[in-house]
Scaffold this motif. Structure first.
Motif, PDB file in Angstrom:
ATOM      1  N   MET A 158      -2.313   3.837  -4.315  1.00  0.00           N
ATOM      2  CA  MET A 158      -2.019   4.704  -5.452  1.00  0.00           C
ATOM      3  C   MET A 158      -1.888   3.878  -6.724  1.00  0.00           C
ATOM      4  N   ALA A 159      -2.185   4.524  -7.836  1.00  0.00           N
ATOM      5  CA  ALA A 159      -1.979   3.924  -9.146  1.00  0.00           C
ATOM      6  C   ALA A 159      -0.831   4.638  -9.842  1.00  0.00           C
ATOM      7  N   ILE A 160      -0.266   3.994 -10.847  1.00  0.00           N
ATOM      8  CA  ILE A 160       0.822   4.597 -11.605  1.00  0.00           C
ATOM      9  C   ILE A 160       0.346   5.932 -12.172  1.00  0.00           C
ATOM     10  N   GLY A 161       1.150   6.977 -11.946  1.00  0.00           N
ATOM     11  CA  GLY A 161       0.816   8.316 -12.411  1.00  0.00           C
ATOM     12  C   GLY A 161       0.090   9.172 -11.399  1.00  0.00           C
ATOM     13  N   ASP A 162      -0.362   8.587 -10.299  1.00  0.00           N
ATOM     14  CA  ASP A 162      -1.052   9.364  -9.270  1.00  0.00           C
ATOM     15  C   ASP A 162      -0.073  10.302  -8.571  1.00  0.00           C
TER      16      ASP A 162
END
Length: 305
Positions: free
Chosen positions: A1-5
């Motif tokens: 996951m990426a930040i904001g996902d």
């Protein structure tokens, strides 16, 4: 996951549940928030307060308007879990904020919590937002055995004071899952493994082991980690008991060998292998925090003896 996902949690029997990466310490896959789309919708955990807008956006993507959120539940008042509680309470005017009774005063007046957090996290404070006080009348104090009714889900409250005396875990029987707070350590998806979380100033080793036993007794199919994400329980509790026990023993042995706490901290910072997972800076800061927590526990234990 990426930040904001934002992802739907499909581990085990989980339904109606989403998980948001809130980018704690500007680090992906370190800290998150759960959105439970129940009959009475709930957000579990709130992050540092810096990405409250992202939580509101995640709610909108799930289909929950701010005025329709009924519950903001925090597992404990450490600001990586409760820092956004006041921000969400302000934006979601109908939501009650659920917290263990010993942590409630710190949500109503966060000044001492901020002071203690700054002392604990040192230069990591730059990643925090100043918490907003939660009005007393918006706080629901809970204790062991209480139940938060969400209609088609419920959050059963279990006191788990090893990591901090104000920590609880929330059991969601409908999902056969437990929001595990920090009672089962930090889950690292990249490694499919758990690592220790033993920050100052109130970490207590024996109580932490008792918390692991509590989770074993609850026997959930799924553990819902704030740090980080969902995982099948199978094997993780035994693994965390071993990791935690080894960690405390290693810190104690290093203190006996080196005789200087700062030298102990520096040794473990040099030896950390988490730099490739979280970034070298975050890994060293995390190691420093956790080492100081064990050293403080050893001082407390020795005084008590």
């Amino acid at each position: 996951m990426a930040i904001g996902d934002l992802v739907e949690v499909e581990t085990g029997s989980c339904e109606d549940l989403h998980f948001l990466d809130v980018g704690m310490y500007d680090t992906p896959e370190y800290g998150g928030v759960y959105v439970l789309d129940a009959e009475r919708p709930a957000v579990v955990e709130t992050g540092l307060g810096t990405r409250a807008a992202d939580i509101l956006d995640a709610m909108a993507r799930v289909g929950i308007a701010p005025e329709d959120l009924d519950v903001v539940a925090v597992t404990h008042v450490h600001l990586d879990h409760a820092g956004g509680a006041g921000h969400l309470a302000r934006a979601c005017e109908n939501a009650e904020v659920v917290v263990h009774e010993t942590g409630a005063p710190h949500l109503a007046d966060p000044s001492r919590l901020v002071e203690g957090t700054k002392a604990a996290v040192e230069d990591q404070w730059q990643y925090y937002d100043d918490p907003i006080p939660v009005p007393h009348e918006r706080i629901r104090e809970v204790t062991d055995g209480d139940v938060v009714d969400l209609g088609d889900h419920e959050l059963r409250v279990h006191h788990a004071p090893g990591h901090a005396p104000h920590q609880v875990v929330f059991e969601d029987p409908a999902n056969d899952a437990v929001f595990a707070a920090d009672a089962a350590g930090i889950y690292v998806p990249q490694l499919d493994d758990v690592v220790q979380t033993t920050p100052p100033a109130q970490f207590h080793f024996e109580r932490a082991l008792t918390d692991v036993d509590l989770l074993r007794e609850l026997a959930p199919e799924t553990l819902l980690f704030t740090h980080f994400g969902s995982a099948e329980t199978d094997g993780l509790l035994d693994r965390y008991e071993a990791v935690l026990s080894e960690w405390v023993a290693d810190v104690e042995a290093a203190r006996e060998e080196l005789g200087d706490d700062e030298a102990v901290i520096e040794r473990f910072q040099r030896e950390t292998e988490m730099g490739d997972v979280w970034s070298e800076r975050k890994a060293r800061a995390e190691t420093r925090l956790n080492t100081r927590g064990v050293l403080g526990y050893l001082d407390y234990r020795d005084r008590d003896d």
